[in-house]
Design an enzyme around this catalytic site. Structure first.
Site, PDB file in Angstrom:
ATOM      1  N   HIS A 263      28.429 -26.206  -5.211  1.00 50.27           N
ATOM      2  CA  HIS A 263      28.435 -25.896  -6.656  1.00 50.27           C
ATOM      3  C   HIS A 263      26.901 -26.404  -6.868  1.00 50.27           C
ATOM      4  O   HIS A 263      26.108 -25.981  -7.824  1.00 50.27           O
ATOM      5  CB  HIS A 263      29.505 -26.654  -7.411  1.00 50.27           C
ATOM      6  CG  HIS A 263      30.903 -26.034  -6.901  1.00 50.27           C
ATOM      7  ND1 HIS A 263      30.922 -24.506  -7.178  1.00 50.27           N
ATOM      8  CD2 HIS A 263      31.768 -26.431  -6.556  1.00 50.27           C
ATOM      9  CE1 HIS A 263      32.366 -24.491  -6.624  1.00 50.27           C
ATOM     10  NE2 HIS A 263      32.824 -25.354  -6.360  1.00 50.27           N
ATOM     11  N   ASP A 314      34.597 -19.182  -2.832  1.00 46.95           N
ATOM     12  CA  ASP A 314      35.553 -20.279  -3.360  1.00 46.95           C
ATOM     13  C   ASP A 314      36.996 -19.992  -3.833  1.00 46.95           C
ATOM     14  O   ASP A 314      37.687 -19.614  -2.878  1.00 46.95           O
ATOM     15  CB  ASP A 314      34.625 -20.930  -4.573  1.00 46.95           C
ATOM     16  CG  ASP A 314      35.197 -22.236  -5.053  1.00 46.95           C
ATOM     17  OD1 ASP A 314      35.985 -22.792  -4.260  1.00 46.95           O
ATOM     18  OD2 ASP A 314      34.795 -22.900  -5.869  1.00 46.95           O
TER      19      ASP A 314
HETATM   20 ZN   LIG Z   1      35.671 -25.482  -3.419  1.00 46.37          ZN
END
Ligand SMILES: [Zn+2]
Length: 441
Positions: A263, A314
């Site tokens: 991220h 994800d």
């Molecule tokens: Zn994750």
């Protein structure tokens, strides 16, 4: 020896886009690549052929949340409650079935390797199973049955908050007590031809400072960490430790070329400098980050600072690496009100070679002699890309095509998807439907 003739191919590296390419494969490796070849007995691949796509950040079980969690209000934190309710229902058999179907969906999307960030280690009461790695073994088996490679990123998860509060509820399934307990358990995992074992620390929320230092002492070659996905994580880290999550990882000795910061959304200038100077990577997951209202990370600045950029799906709100790749550029446009941050080749490189590199497969992600023979062919004659410019076939695939246009997928020389049909999992939609229903029943 197998011979393919690709109408167009994006080879990766400086070679870029070429046409009428003869690709010769033997024993799972590319042996020769010859552009400008016509008229022979090779298997014809119509459209654009790419190297294998790498999904560098996956939580396979989140696939069961798709279509069920997007419509409501709230934040990452309210979504997490729904995810924990799901985590509480899984056992090894359900986990295997759901992961097999999810990885089969990935194969249909041209993903030849997945990085599975795995923390669902123990039974619902937090006790080890008879085989303490039965859940990890299920993921490795699922990848084999779906025909893709996996790097199992076995995850340290010890606390529920930055201040060291103990795990609560479903989180008890995640904890090995301390890094020594984690290392003892995950030491029982063995690599296989299609599987490598890596490490992860869930986040600075889930691993307290002394345990981060203990993890550094284990000398992991591949380490992934969720970093600054949410502003609240930064605020809690500043309040407890007086520094950002990236600074805390650096002080623990965890920032280096082995690290992939997942991220990396809310970073300071110092955070970016620490990551870039160390040669760490960053893995962006744009379709999840937008679904969870995380924010837009500084992709261009990270790459300019020296970070390799990889991509992950994800939470699997979408499994489409082309969508993840173009979203990096399109998010940057929304953020800066300006176009043209990344070249096509940079984004395709993130989806291929950089992802494989972040997962410890440096010999994959390009179409070149000696590389693993992963080939992903994207049709360009569907309504989405029809009319494309031959000399911009790579841009047409990146900006106009979707995972649904992937027709042919070769993994380590083996055909896994032919004419859009998975060759190992007979009915992938049914496998998804049945495995998702099973976990909610
Ligand atoms: Zn994750």
């Amino acid at each position: 020896m197998t011979r393919y003739l690709a109408e167009h191919a994006w080879l990766g590296g400086p070679a870029g886009l070429v046409h009428d390419v003869l690709i010769e494969v033997d024993d799972g490796r590319v042996t020769a690549v010859t552009p400008g070849t016509r008229g022979n007995d090779a298997t014809r691949l119509a459209g654009l052929t790419l190297p294998g796509l790498a999904d560098a950040h996956s939580h396979a079980f989140h696939r069961a949340l798709r279509g069920r969690t997007h419509a409501g209000q709230g934040t990452f934190w309210t979504w997490r409650e729904q995810m924990y309710a799901l985590a509480a229902t899984l056992d090894p058999d359900r986990y295997l079935a759901l992961a097999r179907a999810t990885y089969a969906e990935m194969a249909l999307a041209g993903i030849t390797c997945v990085g599975e960030f795995h923390y669902l280690h123990h039974d619902p009461d937090g006790r080890p199973y008879g085989d303490p790695n039965v859940m990890g073994h299920a993921l490795i088996e699922a990848a084999a049955e779906a025909g893709i490679r996996i790097t199992l990123l076995d995850t340290v998860y010890l606390t529920s908050r930055v201040d060291g509060a103990p795990p609560e509820g479903a989180q008890r399934r995640f904890s090995d007590g301390d890094v020594d307990g984690w290392a003892a358990r995950m030491g029982g995992l063995q690599p296989k031809p299609h599987a490598r074992i890596g490490a992860a620390a869930h986040s600075v929320r889930a691993v307290p400072r002394p345990q981060l230092a203990a993890l550094a002492g284990t000398g992991q070659a591949t380490l992934h960490v969720h970093v600054s996905e949410q502003r609240a994580e930064n605020e809690a880290c500043l309040a407890t430790h007086g520094c950002t999550p990236t600074e805390l990882l650096d002080r623990a000795g965890l920032v280096g070329p082995w690290l992939t910061a997942v991220h990396a959304t809310h970073l300071t200038d110092l955070d970016r400098t620490l990551l870039g100077d160390a040669g760490a990577g960053a893995c962006f997951c744009p379709t999840t980050e937008r679904d969870l209202a995380d924010g837009i990370g500084p992709a261009r600045a990270l790459v300019d600072g020296g970070c390799a950029l990889s991509l992950g799906s994800d939470s699997h709100a979408v499994i489409d690496l082309l969508e993840e790749a173009r979203a990096v550029e399109l998010n940057a446009r929304l953020h800066d009100e300006r176009r043209g941050h990344f070249a096509v080749g940079e984004l395709l490189g993130a989806a291929t070679a950089a992802g494989h590199g972040a997962l410890g497969w440096p010999d994959a992600g390009v179409i070149a002699p000696g590389a693993r023979a992963d080939l992903v062919t994207v049709r360009l004659d569907t309504v989405r890309a029809a009319g494309y410019d031959r000399n911009a076939a790579d841009a047409a695939a990146l900006y106009a095509a979707t995972a649904a246009d992937v027709t042919h997928v070769v993994v380590d020389g083996r055909v896994i998807v032919r004419d859009g049909q998975h060759q190992l999992v007979e009915d992938v939609p049914h496998a998804l439907s049945a495995s998702v229903k099973a976990v909610w029943s």
